[in-house]
Design a protein around this motif. Sequence first.
Motif, PDB file in Angstrom:
ATOM      1  N   TYR A 158       0.274   1.579   0.237  1.00  0.00           N
ATOM      2  CA  TYR A 158       0.875   3.281   0.346  1.00  0.00           C
ATOM      3  C   TYR A 158       1.794   3.514   0.624  1.00  0.00           C
ATOM      4  O   TYR A 158       2.136   2.971   2.046  1.00  0.00           O
ATOM      5  CB  TYR A 158      -0.745   3.136   1.183  1.00  0.00           C
ATOM      6  CG  TYR A 158      -0.659   4.894   2.162  1.00  0.00           C
ATOM      7  CD1 TYR A 158      -1.191   5.970   1.638  1.00  0.00           C
ATOM      8  CD2 TYR A 158       0.434   5.205   2.899  1.00  0.00           C
ATOM      9  CE1 TYR A 158      -1.285   6.678   1.704  1.00  0.00           C
ATOM     10  CE2 TYR A 158       0.071   6.638   3.499  1.00  0.00           C
ATOM     11  CZ  TYR A 158      -0.554   7.415   3.179  1.00  0.00           C
ATOM     12  OH  TYR A 158      -0.752   9.016   3.740  1.00  0.00           O
ATOM     13  N   SER A 181      -6.799   3.560   2.387  1.00  0.00           N
ATOM     14  CA  SER A 181      -6.349   4.299   1.784  1.00  0.00           C
ATOM     15  C   SER A 181      -6.760   3.767   0.622  1.00  0.00           C
ATOM     16  O   SER A 181      -7.597   5.990   0.023  1.00  0.00           O
ATOM     17  CB  SER A 181      -4.902   4.459   1.437  1.00  0.00           C
ATOM     18  OG  SER A 181      -4.342   3.833   0.193  1.00  0.00           O
ATOM     19  N   SER A 285     -12.618   7.406   4.696  1.00  0.00           N
ATOM     20  CA  SER A 285     -11.199   7.223   4.612  1.00  0.00           C
ATOM     21  C   SER A 285     -10.175   8.760   4.120  1.00  0.00           C
ATOM     22  O   SER A 285      -9.529   8.428   4.162  1.00  0.00           O
ATOM     23  CB  SER A 285     -10.588   5.688   3.343  1.00  0.00           C
ATOM     24  OG  SER A 285      -9.397   5.773   2.781  1.00  0.00           O
ATOM     25  N   TYR A 289      -6.765  10.329   5.246  1.00  0.00           N
ATOM     26  CA  TYR A 289      -5.752  10.631   4.713  1.00  0.00           C
ATOM     27  C   TYR A 289      -5.738  11.244   3.523  1.00  0.00           C
ATOM     28  O   TYR A 289      -4.453  12.089   3.114  1.00  0.00           O
ATOM     29  CB  TYR A 289      -5.045   9.313   3.331  1.00  0.00           C
ATOM     30  CG  TYR A 289      -5.282   7.712   3.854  1.00  0.00           C
ATOM     31  CD1 TYR A 289      -4.092   7.565   3.816  1.00  0.00           C
ATOM     32  CD2 TYR A 289      -6.377   6.948   4.205  1.00  0.00           C
ATOM     33  CE1 TYR A 289      -3.331   6.298   4.472  1.00  0.00           C
ATOM     34  CE2 TYR A 289      -5.931   5.788   4.438  1.00  0.00           C
ATOM     35  CZ  TYR A 289      -4.772   5.452   5.285  1.00  0.00           C
ATOM     36  OH  TYR A 289      -4.162   4.243   5.292  1.00  0.00           O
ATOM     37  N   VAL A 292      -4.380  12.682   7.716  1.00  0.00           N
ATOM     38  CA  VAL A 292      -2.671  11.877   7.743  1.00  0.00           C
ATOM     39  C   VAL A 292      -2.682  12.244   9.310  1.00  0.00           C
ATOM     40  O   VAL A 292      -0.964  11.645   9.573  1.00  0.00           O
ATOM     41  CB  VAL A 292      -1.554  11.777   7.129  1.00  0.00           C
ATOM     42  CG1 VAL A 292      -2.232  10.979   5.988  1.00  0.00           C
ATOM     43  CG2 VAL A 292      -1.338  13.118   6.677  1.00  0.00           C
ATOM     44  N   HIS A 316      -3.306   2.471   9.668  1.00  0.00           N
ATOM     45  CA  HIS A 316      -4.310   3.673   9.381  1.00  0.00           C
ATOM     46  C   HIS A 316      -3.960   4.851  10.188  1.00  0.00           C
ATOM     47  O   HIS A 316      -4.033   4.889  11.573  1.00  0.00           O
ATOM     48  CB  HIS A 316      -4.896   3.515   8.457  1.00  0.00           C
ATOM     49  CG  HIS A 316      -5.999   3.054   9.166  1.00  0.00           C
ATOM     50  ND1 HIS A 316      -7.139   2.974  10.479  1.00  0.00           N
ATOM     51  CD2 HIS A 316      -7.190   1.650   9.079  1.00  0.00           C
ATOM     52  CE1 HIS A 316      -7.663   2.377  10.670  1.00  0.00           C
ATOM     53  NE2 HIS A 316      -7.787   1.443  10.449  1.00  0.00           N
TER      54      HIS A 316
END
Length: 408
Positions: A158, A181, A285, A289, A292, A316
Amino acid sequence: MSVSSVIAAALVAVPLSAPIAAPAPLAGSAETWQRADTVAEWYDTTAATIAAAGASAQVTNSRTWAISWLSAARALRHRPSPPAFRDAALASAVHRSLVTLVPSRKQELDAALAASLARIPEGVDKRRGVAAGTREADALLAERDKDGLDPQSVSPPYTPVSSDPGVWRPTPPSFSPGVQSGTRDAKPFLPATRSQYRPAPPPALTSERYVKDLEEVRVYGAAGSTARTPAQTETAQFWLGSSLTLYDGVLRAAVVQSQDRSQSWRTGLVALFHVALVDTQIATSDAKYAYVLWRPVTALQVTDPSWTPLHNTPAHPDYPSGHNSYAGAAQQVLTALIGPRSRRPYTIGSPTLPGVTRTYTDWKRPADENIDARVWSGIHTRIADEVGVRLGRDVAAHTLRNAVKLFS
């Protein structure tokens, strides 16, 4: 239709699809054999298997639980289902799933199956149970093949989308690449899309809510905080580890306390719990993402490079909190199927605080403690925690409303 009615409908029995011709069982044997609690026995076997040789990704281990117990729940819907059939079907379904997904534990799993089957009298019911459990496990394993929940698919390489303020970037001390991700691209069990329950965006960096939450982390989540009490530090340490491991004791308490419910119901509880958790982790997730959002340590070190959190920050984005989406989903399933309070107080331990236990009387307090714990660890904003709980509850409610689809 109430949640209880939906679950009851999902677990309605169907005729055995492929009965196996066999001699009649020995007269009286089915009534006289001594039965163990096969649900609790194979619950513990599953937990021990994953603890000893499970995958590196938590969601992969949740998938193992879900497949093992959903296949068992499907097998238990078949009729006829006397006790010998039910025990043989449950043990065989979970065994077949675990041996396939965690092959390094084959010797131990084969021994566990042999012990379970040895208690069951020989005859048509036992053979039908073994066949039904094995068949349902093989079918579900094929159904979930290449669903994107293996560790490699979950965490592909990622690259951060930018270095702008507010955007996630690797965090100290290891500055590890972003993980999980790929979970957002996995195949869910029930939601139509991964973003079906995606929460609203996080508050702007200059908003009153974000500024307030970040200040709370700065004061209470610092490694050397003088504002955080010893009790708050203990809470942060207690809930630091894997949610799957921490909630094993919570779910086990629910399973053991429900011994007056049918074997099908208790097996269905374990299956639905973990199906909901797989889908929750996919949704988490997706949101992480999509937005972010940078972690508190990154934001705080902009003005104070020496600021350090109590615990190292996972690799993350901040929003929403995965620990808390897990807690929210667990709370929703247990509350819907059992009620807001446990039947008896239950006690759990923590791998990150050996020797310390906590006792609870409901399913909400663990979730509430998770919210606080991630703030006091210095690794999440409170808004990320609260939204995580809501996301988990939303996804789990979807699982329960649509449970009948899992058994069709």
